[in-house]
Design a protein around this motif. Structure first.
Motif, PDB file in Angstrom:
ATOM      1  N   LEU A  88      42.288  35.906  19.545  1.00 11.44           N
ATOM      2  CA  LEU A  88      42.098  35.590  20.953  1.00 11.44           C
ATOM      3  C   LEU A  88      42.408  36.828  21.784  1.00 11.44           C
ATOM      4  CD1 LEU A  88      43.727  32.060  21.209  1.00 11.44           C
ATOM      5  CD2 LEU A  88      41.329  32.655  20.857  1.00 11.44           C
ATOM      6  N   VAL A  89      41.578  37.076  22.799  1.00 10.27           N
ATOM      7  CA  VAL A  89      41.755  38.245  23.661  1.00 10.27           C
ATOM      8  C   VAL A  89      41.821  37.768  25.109  1.00 10.27           C
ATOM      9  CG1 VAL A  89      40.855  40.481  24.367  1.00 10.27           C
ATOM     10  CG2 VAL A  89      40.455  39.661  22.036  1.00 10.27           C
ATOM     11  N   ASP A  90      42.994  37.849  25.697  1.00 16.72           N
ATOM     12  CA  ASP A  90      43.175  37.542  27.117  1.00 16.72           C
ATOM     13  C   ASP A  90      43.397  38.860  27.830  1.00 16.72           C
ATOM     14  OD1 ASP A  90      43.276  34.498  27.237  1.00 16.72           O
ATOM     15  OD2 ASP A  90      44.738  34.916  25.671  1.00 16.72           O
ATOM     16  N   ILE A  91      42.378  39.309  28.541  1.00 14.04           N
ATOM     17  CA  ILE A  91      42.322  40.709  28.956  1.00 14.04           C
ATOM     18  C   ILE A  91      43.422  41.091  29.937  1.00 14.04           C
ATOM     19  CG2 ILE A  91      40.858  42.443  30.066  1.00 14.04           C
ATOM     20  CD1 ILE A  91      38.443  40.952  28.922  1.00 14.04           C
ATOM     21  N   PHE A  92      43.530  40.369  31.046  1.00 10.00           N
ATOM     22  CA  PHE A  92      44.516  40.757  32.055  1.00 10.00           C
ATOM     23  C   PHE A  92      45.519  39.639  32.360  1.00 10.00           C
ATOM     24  CE2 PHE A  92      40.890  43.590  33.290  1.00 10.00           C
ATOM     25  CZ  PHE A  92      41.537  44.795  33.024  1.00 10.00           C
ATOM     26  N   ASP A  93      45.523  38.577  31.586  1.00 19.56           N
ATOM     27  CA  ASP A  93      46.430  37.470  31.876  1.00 19.56           C
ATOM     28  C   ASP A  93      47.875  37.870  31.570  1.00 19.56           C
ATOM     29  OD1 ASP A  93      47.049  35.012  32.860  1.00 19.56           O
ATOM     30  OD2 ASP A  93      45.983  33.862  31.322  1.00 19.56           O
ATOM     31  N   ILE A  94      48.807  37.147  32.200  1.00 14.97           N
ATOM     32  CA  ILE A  94      50.236  37.401  32.018  1.00 14.97           C
ATOM     33  C   ILE A  94      50.960  36.076  31.820  1.00 14.97           C
ATOM     34  CG2 ILE A  94      50.237  39.516  33.405  1.00 14.97           C
ATOM     35  CD1 ILE A  94      51.346  37.856  35.733  1.00 14.97           C
ATOM     36  N   GLU A  95      52.188  36.142  31.340  1.00 10.86           N
ATOM     37  CA  GLU A  95      53.013  34.943  31.216  1.00 10.86           C
ATOM     38  C   GLU A  95      53.306  34.397  32.613  1.00 10.86           C
ATOM     39  OE1 GLU A  95      54.232  33.354  28.407  1.00 10.86           O
ATOM     40  OE2 GLU A  95      52.893  34.670  27.272  1.00 10.86           O
ATOM     41  N   SER A  96      53.183  33.088  32.747  1.00 10.38           N
ATOM     42  CA  SER A  96      53.420  32.468  34.055  1.00 10.38           C
ATOM     43  C   SER A  96      54.903  32.296  34.328  1.00 10.38           C
ATOM     44  CB  SER A  96      52.739  31.100  34.107  1.00 10.38           C
ATOM     45  OG  SER A  96      53.120  30.388  35.272  1.00 10.38           O
ATOM     46  N   PRO A  97      55.352  32.543  35.555  1.00  5.22           N
ATOM     47  CA  PRO A  97      56.744  32.273  35.905  1.00  5.22           C
ATOM     48  C   PRO A  97      56.994  30.807  36.226  1.00  5.22           C
ATOM     49  CG  PRO A  97      55.598  33.217  37.789  1.00  5.22           C
ATOM     50  CD  PRO A  97      54.620  33.220  36.649  1.00  5.22           C
ATOM     51  N   ASP A  98      55.921  30.015  36.296  1.00  6.02           N
ATOM     52  CA  ASP A  98      56.032  28.626  36.733  1.00  6.02           C
ATOM     53  C   ASP A  98      55.923  27.611  35.607  1.00  6.02           C
ATOM     54  OD1 ASP A  98      56.139  29.281  39.594  1.00  6.02           O
ATOM     55  OD2 ASP A  98      54.050  29.888  39.327  1.00  6.02           O
ATOM     56  N   TYR A  99      55.385  28.018  34.456  1.00  6.36           N
ATOM     57  CA  TYR A  99      55.250  27.113  33.321  1.00  6.36           C
ATOM     58  C   TYR A  99      55.125  27.958  32.058  1.00  6.36           C
ATOM     59  CZ  TYR A  99      50.512  28.119  35.011  1.00  6.36           C
ATOM     60  OH  TYR A  99      49.382  28.745  35.499  1.00  6.36           O
ATOM     61  N   ALA A 100      55.279  27.330  30.917  1.00  5.85           N
ATOM     62  CA  ALA A 100      55.260  28.055  29.649  1.00  5.85           C
ATOM     63  C   ALA A 100      53.860  28.564  29.346  1.00  5.85           C
ATOM     64  CB  ALA A 100      55.738  27.145  28.524  1.00  5.85           C
ATOM     65  N   GLY A 101      53.772  29.798  28.848  1.00  2.09           N
ATOM     66  CA  GLY A 101      52.501  30.355  28.433  1.00  2.09           C
ATOM     67  C   GLY A 101      51.830  31.177  29.509  1.00  2.09           C
ATOM     68  N   LEU A 102      50.586  31.570  29.232  1.00  2.95           N
ATOM     69  CA  LEU A 102      49.808  32.378  30.166  1.00  2.95           C
ATOM     70  C   LEU A 102      49.419  31.573  31.396  1.00  2.95           C
ATOM     71  CD1 LEU A 102      47.433  34.093  27.557  1.00  2.95           C
ATOM     72  CD2 LEU A 102      49.492  35.065  28.591  1.00  2.95           C
ATOM     73  N   THR A 103      49.057  32.294  32.476  1.00  5.49           N
ATOM     74  CA  THR A 103      48.664  31.592  33.704  1.00  5.49           C
ATOM     75  C   THR A 103      47.355  30.842  33.529  1.00  5.49           C
ATOM     76  OG1 THR A 103      47.322  33.380  34.673  1.00  5.49           O
ATOM     77  CG2 THR A 103      49.718  33.467  35.031  1.00  5.49           C
ATOM     78  N   ARG A 104      46.480  31.305  32.630  1.00  7.98           N
ATOM     79  CA  ARG A 104      45.138  30.734  32.432  1.00  7.98           C
ATOM     80  C   ARG A 104      44.381  30.670  33.765  1.00  7.98           C
ATOM     81  NH1 ARG A 104      43.841  32.094  27.762  1.00  7.98           N
ATOM     82  NH2 ARG A 104      45.125  31.293  26.076  1.00  7.98           N
ATOM     83  N   SER A 105      44.507  31.740  34.550  1.00  9.40           N
ATOM     84  CA  SER A 105      43.845  31.797  35.849  1.00  9.40           C
ATOM     85  C   SER A 105      42.813  32.914  35.914  1.00  9.40           C
ATOM     86  CB  SER A 105      44.894  32.021  36.950  1.00  9.40           C
ATOM     87  OG  SER A 105      45.523  33.284  36.803  1.00  9.40           O
ATOM     88  N   VAL A 106      42.491  33.532  34.760  1.00  2.00           N
ATOM     89  CA  VAL A 106      41.673  34.737  34.774  1.00  2.00           C
ATOM     90  C   VAL A 106      40.350  34.535  34.043  1.00  2.00           C
ATOM     91  CG1 VAL A 106      43.736  36.184  34.833  1.00  2.00           C
ATOM     92  CG2 VAL A 106      42.672  35.657  32.645  1.00  2.00           C
ATOM     93  N   SER A 107      39.374  35.363  34.399  1.00  3.82           N
ATOM     94  CA  SER A 107      38.145  35.468  33.621  1.00  3.82           C
ATOM     95  C   SER A 107      38.386  36.400  32.443  1.00  3.82           C
ATOM     96  CB  SER A 107      37.003  36.025  34.487  1.00  3.82           C
ATOM     97  OG  SER A 107      36.719  35.157  35.561  1.00  3.82           O
ATOM     98  N   ASN A 108      37.778  36.096  31.305  1.00  2.00           N
ATOM     99  CA  ASN A 108      37.866  36.946  30.118  1.00  2.00           C
ATOM    100  C   ASN A 108      36.466  37.113  29.554  1.00  2.00           C
ATOM    101  OD1 ASN A 108      40.882  37.348  29.448  1.00  2.00           O
ATOM    102  ND2 ASN A 108      40.755  35.145  29.769  1.00  2.00           N
ATOM    103  N   ALA A 109      35.841  38.256  29.777  1.00  2.00           N
ATOM    104  CA  ALA A 109      34.461  38.474  29.332  1.00  2.00           C
ATOM    105  C   ALA A 109      34.419  39.620  28.332  1.00  2.00           C
ATOM    106  CB  ALA A 109      33.559  38.781  30.528  1.00  2.00           C
ATOM    107  N   MET A 110      34.155  39.287  27.080  1.00  2.00           N
ATOM    108  CA  MET A 110      33.943  40.300  26.042  1.00  2.00           C
ATOM    109  C   MET A 110      32.434  40.515  25.974  1.00  2.00           C
ATOM    110  SD  MET A 110      37.062  40.749  24.818  1.00  2.00           S
ATOM    111  CE  MET A 110      37.000  41.249  23.094  1.00  2.00           C
ATOM    112  N   THR A 111      31.969  41.711  26.341  1.00  2.00           N
ATOM    113  CA  THR A 111      30.536  41.874  26.566  1.00  2.00           C
ATOM    114  C   THR A 111      29.801  42.714  25.535  1.00  2.00           C
ATOM    115  OG1 THR A 111      31.045  43.689  28.084  1.00  2.00           O
ATOM    116  CG2 THR A 111      30.696  41.515  29.060  1.00  2.00           C
ATOM    117  N   ALA A 112      30.424  43.729  24.936  1.00  2.00           N
ATOM    118  CA  ALA A 112      29.672  44.592  24.015  1.00  2.00           C
ATOM    119  C   ALA A 112      30.614  45.296  23.058  1.00  2.00           C
ATOM    120  CB  ALA A 112      28.844  45.613  24.793  1.00  2.00           C
ATOM    121  N   VAL A 113      30.073  45.676  21.887  1.00  2.00           N
ATOM    122  CA  VAL A 113      30.862  46.370  20.880  1.00  2.00           C
ATOM    123  C   VAL A 113      30.065  47.548  20.349  1.00  2.00           C
ATOM    124  CG1 VAL A 113      30.095  44.717  19.122  1.00  2.00           C
ATOM    125  CG2 VAL A 113      32.094  46.138  18.679  1.00  2.00           C
TER     126      VAL A 113
END
Length: 573
Positions: free
Chosen positions: A146-171
């Protein structure tokens, strides 16, 4: 974090059906974090990337919500009425959510809150939590990362904020990946001028940033030329040159138009609301956006940046933003995409597909129709460009046709479709001139149906990729709906649909009030490899698939879900 393989390779016995198929389908690995899995690009070595959507156990923060507010009570009543119209009973009250543990134990309550937060009014307001149901994927043999590009741990609940777009576009050829993501939202309090009570707002630092991720895990953020008010950049494609440099193309903010600056100056004064909220509400369209190129050396240092151009010049009385974008680049450094262009000397600007060279944008055809547009999505190393174009037909209808354009003879050729009026999208071309994409097989129905195709330059018809596979059956439940990438040996990477047990928002089997399990159609990533056979199976046409809802769970995605922008791209040839 790695997740084990959920679906192993599909292996068929030596039946006549399997022998006759010219391609074998193998599911790529999937995760247990979400429902829908996609492959977005792959290189010639088989390094693949993708995304997963419909994430399970998304975090919901209710600490700031007024459960007596009319917006949520009205939404609850509407939700309840829908269930009662189907002779179903709602399983929770608003009090169960506010004061109980319904959010962690009742998937219907969890689903309800996701739908509420993503409905029109709440999703457009910075006073409510922002949730994005997507994560990036790197396929690694029998598992995925799993690749969460710019997400961070949330200060308000356990885990990542899950508030970001994650677009893997090319290799790229060596496994270097590009993509883009948005900044995470953070919860703040702010007291508007003239008021005494604080309000809660959700803000972020910028709209989007492109990124390069090396095979060793090094991350390089691709900054836009203009970063005031956050700025915007995305990376759509990457090519590894023979000299060892990386060419990355996408889109970046280069400035503000006069109208945009006036709007920000007049409205974003940090008085009635935080400035960051006002900027967020303007969206990326506030910027002048350009097709953009970043060049990185072998050590992943950015050594050059370049505005690739736009297909028109701003006139003195034009104050609105203009934009162009790049979606792919080949080893010769020719980028393709789309840009605003102008018909004759009119003020009206239109979008056309084309390519970028020497700081200029060149269209692929005459703009001879008032309503026409298109995308150039890929270019091979022989300088053949592919994509799709559209034009308005019979009032509100808009016909879409796939095309290829050979830069050597300056000719755009629209390819055949499954039937007259079928919308056709070309997604990729390999160096042998084979193209893949998707086309409508049913039109003018409640949900138009598309299936993947392959087409070789010079052929007179599309080949439905499903015709090259075993006949659909209980043992082979797949329909390949979209072909994403074709390698130079004609291996095809695609997405397919199949019917599985329906899962709720926690990832558990979804059951109705009688305890019966429901089913649903999901999307899975697949690779299609040649079997060596040249025969085709004669299949009996299957009955039209219909999926009648059996569970009481209303999909939060179907309730005006938060829109996500994805640029589907391919890799370096």
């Amino acid at each position: 974090m790695k997740y084990s393989l959920m679906a192993a390779s599909i292996i068929f016995g030596l039946s006549g059906q399997a022998i006759a198929a010219t391609y074998k389908l193998t599911e790529l690995p999937t995760s247990d974090i979400g429902k829908m899995h996609y492959v977005t690009d792959v290189n010639e070595s088989g390094d693949a990337i993708g995304r997963v959507t419909g994430l399970f156990n998304l975090p919901v923060d209710i600490s700031y919500i007024d459960f007596q507010d009319n917006s949520i009570t009205s939404y609850y009543n509407s939700y309840k009425d829908i269930l009662e119209d189907r002779d179903e009973t709602i399983s929770f009250t608003l009090d169960d959510i506010e004061n109980g543990n319904a959010l962690s134990t009742d998937s219907e309550a969890h689903n309800f809150m996701l739908g509420y937060l993503s409905s029109g009014t709440q999703s457009a307001s910075a006073e409510f939590q922002k949730i994005s149901s997507v994560a990036g994927l790197e396929f690694t043999g029998t598992s995925v990362n799993l690749v969460d590009i710019f997400d961070i741990e949330s200060p308000d609940y356990a885990g990542l904020t899950r508030s970001v777009s994650n677009a893997m576009t090319a290799v790229a050829a060596d496994g270097t990946v590009v993509g883009w993501g948005s900044a995470p939202f953070k919860k703040i309090t702010f007291t508007p001028e003239g008021e005494s009570e604080e309000k809660t707002y959700f803000v972020r630092d910028w709209h989007a940033r492109g990124i390069v991720i090396s095979p060793g895990g090094k991350r390089v953020v691709l900054e836009p030329a203009f970063t005031e008010y956050g700025g915007y950049s995305i990376a759509s494609d990457i090519t590894l040159t023979d000299e060892g440099n990386y060419l990355v193309v996408g889109q970046a903010s280069v400035g503000l138009s006069e109208n945009s600056q006036t709007t920000i100056t007049d409205n974003c004064d940090d008085k009635d609301e935080p400035e960051a909220v006002c900027i967020w509400r303007q969206g990326r369209g506030v910027y002048d956006l350009r097709a953009y190129q970043w060049t990185l050396d072998k050590d992943f240092n950015v050594i050059d940046t370049k505005d690739l151009g736009i297909g028109l010049e701003r006139k003195d009385d034009e104050d609105n933003p203009f934009y162009s974008s790049a979606y792919a680049i080949n080893k010769a450094g020719i980028a393709v995409g789309r840009s605003r262009v102008r018909i004759d000397d009119s003020l009206k600007a239109y979008e056309e597909p084309g390519y970028y060279q020497d700081g200029q944008f060149f269209t692929l055809r005459e703009h001879d129709d008032f309503y026409q547009s298109g995308y150039a999505l890929d270019i091979n190393d022989s300088n053949v460009i592919v994509g799709y174009v559209g034009r308005q037909n019979q009032g509100t209808l808009f016909d879409v046709n796939g095309f290829y354009y050979d830069m050597n003879d300056k000719t755009l050729v629209e390819i055949p479709s499954y039937f007259s009026g079928s919308d056709t999208h070309v997604r990729d071309i390999n160096n042998a001139g084979y193209m893949v994409g998707d086309g409508e097989t049913e039109k003018n129905v409640s949900n138009s149906r598309s299936e993947a195709f392959m087409y070789k330059i010079g052929d007179e018809k599309l080949t439905n990729i499903n015709d090259l596979l075993p006949c659909k059956s209980d043992e082979f439940p797949y329909t390949v709906s979209e072909a994403i990438r074709i390698t130079d040996d004609n291996t095809i990477y695609a997405v397919a649909t199949k019917t599985v047990t329906k899962l709720d928002s926690f990832g558990n089997p979804d059951k109705d009030s009688d305890g019966n399990e429901a089913s649903e159609s999901v999307v899975v990533p697949v690779v299609l490899t040649k079997t060596g056979s040249t025969e085709l199976s004669e299949c009996v046409a299957p009955e039209t698939e219909t999926y009648e809802r059996q569970s009481a769970s209303l999909s939060w995605l179907s309730l005006l879900a938060l829109p996500l922008l994805w640029v589907r791209r391919r890799r370096q040839k």
